[in-house]
Design an enzyme around this catalytic site. Structure first.
Site, PDB file in Angstrom:
ATOM      1  N   LYS A 124       7.147  -4.738 -40.497  1.00 41.79           N
ATOM      2  CA  LYS A 124       8.411  -4.071 -40.858  1.00 41.79           C
ATOM      3  C   LYS A 124       8.583  -2.790 -40.062  1.00 41.79           C
ATOM      4  O   LYS A 124       9.637  -2.540 -39.458  1.00 41.79           O
ATOM      5  CB  LYS A 124       8.453  -3.757 -42.351  1.00 41.79           C
ATOM      6  CG  LYS A 124       9.785  -3.195 -42.806  1.00 41.79           C
ATOM      7  CD  LYS A 124       9.663  -2.385 -44.086  1.00 41.79           C
ATOM      8  CE  LYS A 124       9.212  -0.964 -43.796  1.00 41.79           C
ATOM      9  NZ  LYS A 124       9.261  -0.084 -44.971  1.00 41.79           N
ATOM     10  N   ASP A 142      12.612  -5.050 -45.446  1.00 47.77           N
ATOM     11  CA  ASP A 142      12.078  -4.158 -46.472  1.00 47.77           C
ATOM     12  C   ASP A 142      12.475  -4.713 -47.836  1.00 47.77           C
ATOM     13  O   ASP A 142      12.971  -5.837 -47.941  1.00 47.77           O
ATOM     14  CB  ASP A 142      12.588  -2.721 -46.271  1.00 47.77           C
ATOM     15  CG  ASP A 142      14.086  -2.599 -46.514  1.00 47.77           C
ATOM     16  OD1 ASP A 142      14.764  -3.624 -46.739  1.00 47.77           O
ATOM     17  OD2 ASP A 142      14.586  -1.452 -46.488  1.00 47.77           O
TER      18      ASP A 142
END
Length: 217
Positions: A124, A142
């Site tokens: 991420k 996320d």
């Protein structure tokens, strides 16, 4: 009950989100790839608002990997404590700074593959830095992106990894980075975790979650 939107519906969702959030973009404050890397590491389990408060002071004083190493772990930990997990984050930041100096001449690498090798940098974080600092097409998944995309029907997966794969298939590559920001904006403003504001949502005519709620209502 269907589990995913059609391609036409997916395109409509992105188009409507673009009209709703034309200013969608990074909400972490940064001026260099290095600042974005530090800010993104700090943002784990912390709000962007809190991170920005901390980095406004941090970045005014510390501008390079050498600066962080010179500051040392104890001092760094004090300055980032309000972001949470300060022990782990300070350790990762310092280890990352050392690796940047050892292997990258103090510069942040511009590929997801190299970014992932840095301490404290998962996929991420790597996607966020690569896309926002270097313009590499990427979708960072996320909590907001994961929740919203699976709730709407842009994806149908129980894992972050599979969600990213599905979004990359379902959204045109030139829209990956923008779509990431659109989904975050939507998740923070309307499609909230506990009480999504479905009645005012611009994409409720496409949303599978809303469709189920009506049918069950």
């Amino acid at each position: 009950m269907r589990k995913k939107l059609t391609k036409k519906e997916m395109a409509s969702v992105i188009e409507k989100l673009l009209k709703t959030y034309p200013d969608a973009g990074p909400e972490l404050d940064f001026t260099t790839p290095f600042e974005l890397l530090i800010a993104t590491i700090l943002s784990a389990q912390c709000t962007d608002v809190r991170v920005n408060k901390v980095t406004s002071e941090l970045f005014a004083e510390l501008t390079s990997p050498e600066d962080y190493i010179s500051l040392g772990r104890i001092e760094l930990e004090k300055r980032i404590r309000s972001c949470g997990l300060s022990n782990t984050k300070s350790s990762n930041i310092l280890s990352t700074c050392e690796l940047l100096l050892e292997k990258h001449n103090g510069q942040v690498p511009d590929t997801i593959e190299e970014l992932i090798k840095l301490p404290g940098v998962g996929r991420k974080t790597a996607n966020v830095v690569a896309s926002n600092a270097f313009g590499v097409p990427a979708i960072a998944v996320d909590t907001h992106v994961f929740r919203v995309s699976n709730r709407i029907g842009l994806a149908n997966s129980r894992t972050v990894e599979k969600t990213e794969e599905e979004l990359m298939k379902n959204i045109p590559k030139n829209m990956w980075t923008k779509a990431h920001h659109l989904l975050i904006f939507h998740g923070r403003r309307i499609c909230k975790a506990r009480k999504p504001e479905c009645e005012i949502c611009p994409i409720n005519t496409e949303c599978l979650y809303y469709e189920r709620e009506i049918n069950n209502g």
